[in-house]
Scaffold this motif. Structure first.
Motif, PDB file in Angstrom:
ATOM      1  N   LEU A 110      62.900  38.487  36.240  1.00  0.00           N
ATOM      2  CA  LEU A 110      61.641  38.022  36.856  1.00  0.00           C
ATOM      3  C   LEU A 110      60.469  38.190  35.888  1.00  0.00           C
ATOM      4  O   LEU A 110      59.575  37.336  35.821  1.00  0.00           O
ATOM      5  N   ILE A 111      60.490  39.282  35.129  1.00  0.00           N
ATOM      6  CA  ILE A 111      59.415  39.495  34.129  1.00  0.00           C
ATOM      7  C   ILE A 111      59.472  38.376  33.081  1.00  0.00           C
ATOM      8  O   ILE A 111      58.455  37.782  32.729  1.00  0.00           O
ATOM      9  N   ASP A 112      60.674  38.064  32.605  1.00  0.00           N
ATOM     10  CA  ASP A 112      60.818  36.966  31.634  1.00  0.00           C
ATOM     11  C   ASP A 112      60.258  35.661  32.206  1.00  0.00           C
ATOM     12  O   ASP A 112      59.503  34.944  31.541  1.00  0.00           O
ATOM     13  N   LEU A 113      60.644  35.352  33.433  1.00  0.00           N
ATOM     14  CA  LEU A 113      60.199  34.087  34.049  1.00  0.00           C
ATOM     15  C   LEU A 113      58.679  34.063  34.183  1.00  0.00           C
ATOM     16  O   LEU A 113      58.038  33.045  33.900  1.00  0.00           O
ATOM     17  N   HIS A 114      58.123  35.200  34.580  1.00  0.00           N
ATOM     18  CA  HIS A 114      56.665  35.294  34.738  1.00  0.00           C
ATOM     19  C   HIS A 114      55.975  35.071  33.394  1.00  0.00           C
ATOM     20  O   HIS A 114      55.017  34.290  33.292  1.00  0.00           O
ATOM     21  N   MET A 133      57.392  42.090  43.842  1.00  0.00           N
ATOM     22  CA  MET A 133      56.756  41.916  42.523  1.00  0.00           C
ATOM     23  C   MET A 133      55.507  41.050  42.629  1.00  0.00           C
ATOM     24  O   MET A 133      54.563  41.220  41.856  1.00  0.00           O
ATOM     25  N   ASN A 134      55.519  40.119  43.580  1.00  0.00           N
ATOM     26  CA  ASN A 134      54.298  39.320  43.806  1.00  0.00           C
ATOM     27  C   ASN A 134      53.144  40.207  44.264  1.00  0.00           C
ATOM     28  O   ASN A 134      51.980  39.828  44.167  1.00  0.00           O
ATOM     29  N   GLN A 135      53.502  41.383  44.785  1.00  0.00           N
ATOM     30  CA  GLN A 135      52.438  42.320  45.202  1.00  0.00           C
ATOM     31  C   GLN A 135      52.228  43.433  44.165  1.00  0.00           C
ATOM     32  O   GLN A 135      51.553  44.421  44.423  1.00  0.00           O
ATOM     33  N   VAL A 186      52.284  52.314  38.308  1.00  0.00           N
ATOM     34  CA  VAL A 186      51.155  51.909  39.165  1.00  0.00           C
ATOM     35  C   VAL A 186      50.394  50.774  38.476  1.00  0.00           C
ATOM     36  O   VAL A 186      50.516  50.571  37.276  1.00  0.00           O
ATOM     37  N   ASP A 187      49.636  50.025  39.242  1.00  0.00           N
ATOM     38  CA  ASP A 187      48.876  48.877  38.705  1.00  0.00           C
ATOM     39  C   ASP A 187      49.785  47.858  38.021  1.00  0.00           C
ATOM     40  O   ASP A 187      49.410  47.279  36.989  1.00  0.00           O
ATOM     41  N   GLY A 188      50.978  47.665  38.538  1.00  0.00           N
ATOM     42  CA  GLY A 188      51.892  46.664  37.958  1.00  0.00           C
ATOM     43  C   GLY A 188      51.292  45.273  38.097  1.00  0.00           C
ATOM     44  O   GLY A 188      50.671  44.963  39.118  1.00  0.00           O
ATOM     45  N   ALA A 189      51.492  44.443  37.053  1.00  0.00           N
ATOM     46  CA  ALA A 189      50.968  43.067  37.116  1.00  0.00           C
ATOM     47  C   ALA A 189      51.639  42.346  38.280  1.00  0.00           C
ATOM     48  O   ALA A 189      52.850  42.459  38.465  1.00  0.00           O
ATOM     49  N   LYS A 190      50.830  41.622  39.037  1.00  0.00           N
ATOM     50  CA  LYS A 190      51.400  40.868  40.164  1.00  0.00           C
ATOM     51  C   LYS A 190      51.950  39.545  39.651  1.00  0.00           C
ATOM     52  O   LYS A 190      51.240  38.814  38.947  1.00  0.00           O
ATOM     53  N   THR A 191      53.193  39.266  39.988  1.00  0.00           N
ATOM     54  CA  THR A 191      53.719  37.932  39.703  1.00  0.00           C
ATOM     55  C   THR A 191      53.219  37.019  40.820  1.00  0.00           C
ATOM     56  O   THR A 191      52.613  37.491  41.792  1.00  0.00           O
ATOM     57  N   ASP A 192      53.474  35.723  40.675  1.00  0.00           N
ATOM     58  CA  ASP A 192      52.959  34.802  41.696  1.00  0.00           C
ATOM     59  C   ASP A 192      54.004  33.710  41.952  1.00  0.00           C
ATOM     60  O   ASP A 192      53.704  32.521  41.860  1.00  0.00           O
ATOM     61  N   PHE A 193      55.210  34.157  42.242  1.00  0.00           N
ATOM     62  CA  PHE A 193      56.294  33.179  42.400  1.00  0.00           C
ATOM     63  C   PHE A 193      56.271  32.535  43.776  1.00  0.00           C
ATOM     64  O   PHE A 193      56.076  33.215  44.789  1.00  0.00           O
ATOM     65  N   CYS A 194      56.509  31.239  43.783  1.00  0.00           N
ATOM     66  CA  CYS A 194      56.781  30.509  45.027  1.00  0.00           C
ATOM     67  C   CYS A 194      58.301  30.576  45.202  1.00  0.00           C
ATOM     68  O   CYS A 194      59.056  30.248  44.287  1.00  0.00           O
ATOM     69  N   ILE A 195      58.730  31.027  46.375  1.00  0.00           N
ATOM     70  CA  ILE A 195      60.157  31.322  46.550  1.00  0.00           C
ATOM     71  C   ILE A 195      60.822  30.304  47.485  1.00  0.00           C
ATOM     72  O   ILE A 195      60.431  30.170  48.651  1.00  0.00           O
ATOM     73  N   GLY A 196      61.824  29.624  46.953  1.00  0.00           N
ATOM     74  CA  GLY A 196      62.630  28.724  47.785  1.00  0.00           C
ATOM     75  C   GLY A 196      63.938  29.411  48.144  1.00  0.00           C
ATOM     76  O   GLY A 196      64.389  30.320  47.435  1.00  0.00           O
ATOM     77  N   VAL A 197      64.525  29.014  49.280  1.00  0.00           N
ATOM     78  CA  VAL A 197      65.845  29.534  49.665  1.00  0.00           C
ATOM     79  C   VAL A 197      66.706  28.377  50.170  1.00  0.00           C
ATOM     80  O   VAL A 197      66.201  27.295  50.473  1.00  0.00           O
ATOM     81  N   ALA A 198      68.008  28.644  50.283  1.00  0.00           N
ATOM     82  CA  ALA A 198      68.946  27.609  50.731  1.00  0.00           C
ATOM     83  C   ALA A 198      69.089  27.626  52.245  1.00  0.00           C
ATOM     84  O   ALA A 198      69.106  28.686  52.863  1.00  0.00           O
TER      85      ALA A 198
END
Ligand code: FAD
Length: 318
Positions: A110-114, A155-157, A166-178
């Motif tokens: 997820l970090i790589d993708l972000h 991780m988005n939070q 603490v103070d982890g960077a927030k990711t901002d992924f839009c999540i799709g599911v099947a």
């Protein structure tokens, strides 16, 4: 841009998106571009790239014994997504699965993708490996897609696995599911499968893409059942054209879906695969037209590396 923002901005319009497979190991990325290039003309707002975990194979050793080895035949999902975004400036949606990943490995992926500027993910459990009877998660991996959705949402939070961070960077992924209009094959029944789908949405999934279907009525019923249950996120229909007689057997046994009787009867009358392909193209075109008429603003095509037939359908419907 997020898939949900794309859908929101294009209500009432006709969009198509495509799902691509990474090339087999040893082939260059040009192989994928050759498949994608003719589809770019249809202005897909996003392209999905599937994820393929390792499979076990038995190889015979020089001393005559069998050796069980793990082989990944289609690596490269993340690299391909990044390449697509750079080359075509189209959002790429990597599929991320639970199988083969520990929670730590998921976090690192997820970090790589972000970092790569990828904003969308389709979160899946993945199937059992061919030689396993049932799906086996990694030690400390996720059992179900809902747990993967929860991890992405955390991780988005800005919440990472290491609680001291603490103070982890927030990711901002839009999540799709099947979602499965004809039920997932392992589910005890359709109703319970829908409840598990609802749990994925409650865990943070932003939209649903369906398993392929050949009967639109099945999809319309699925959407109504979801809405009745309070699942209110966008549901993108996923379809593919029938292209070979052998798929009448192969698709139900691999994807656990039914062909409508009318399509089966017409396919049985076909004298060869070329005729089946023509029938499948016409059927898929009619299916797509009806989906648009009934309010779908995006249709997701499973290309299965057969871009020509999907291009033909798209040129008829757009
Ligand atoms: P889940 O949502 O976890 O559901 C799996 C099963 O468990 C279902 O039967 C469900 O009813 C049940 N279930 C869910 N939660 C619970 C619970 N808490 N307790 C008990 N039972 C539960 N596979 C790949 O390997 N790579 C891909 O790129 C890929 N892309 C796909 C794209 C789409 C659009 C679709 C529809 C499928 C894709 N698949 C892919 C296949 C998918 O991984 C399989 O269908 C897999 O068997 C289920 O994945 P899921 O995310 O739906 O699982």
């Amino acid at each position: 841009m997020k898939v949900t923002e794309i859908l929101q901005e294009n209500i009432g319009k006709k969009l198509v998106s495509f799902e691509l497979l990474p090339p087999l190991k040893g082939k260059s990325i040009e192989h994928l571009y050759n498949i994608l290039e003719p589809l770019i003309d249809f202005n897909p707002p996003f392209i999905d790239v599937t994820y393929h975990r390792e499979e076990y194979e038995y190889k015979i050793t020089p001393n005559g014994y069998f050796e069980k080895i793990a082989v990944r035949k289609r690596p490269g999902t993340v690299g391909i997504c990044s390449a697509i975004q750079h080359k075509y400036e189209i959002e790429a949606v990597p599929h991320l699965i639970c199988g083969g990943f520990s929670k730590q490995e998921t976090e690192n992926a997820l970090i790589d993708l972000h970092f790569l500027g990828i904003h969308n993910i389709l979160a899946l459990r993945g199937d059992a490996r061919r030689l396993d009877k049932t799906f086996v998660p990694e030690k400390d991996g996720h059992h179900y897609a809902v747990n993967l959705v929860k991890q992405i949402n955390q991780m988005n939070q800005g919440v990472y696995l290491d609680k001291d961070l603490v103070d982890g960077a927030k990711t901002d992924f839009c999540i799709g599911v099947a979602g499965y209009p004809e039920k997932h094959f392992e589910a005890a029944n359709y109703e319970e499968d829908l409840l598990f789908l609802k749990a994925k949405v409650e865990a943070g999934a932003d939209y649903i893409v369906t398993q392929m279907f050949f009967d639109n009525q099945v999809f319309f019923k699925f959407v109504k059942d979801c809405r009745d249950l309070g699942i209110n996120v966008p549901i993108i229909p996923g379809i593919k054209p029938l292209t070979k007689m052998g798929q009448l057997k192969g698709i139900p046994s691999n994807f656990y879906i039914n062909f409508p009787d009318e399509l089966v009867k017409e396919a049985r009358k076909c004298k060869d695969d070329l005729a089946v392909r023509e029938l499948g193209t016409e059927w898929c075109t009619a299916q797509s037209k009806e989906l648009f008429e009934q309010g779908a603003s995006c249709i997701h095509f499973y290309t299965m590396s057969d871009q020509k037939v999907v291009s033909k359908v798209c040129s008829e419907i757009l």
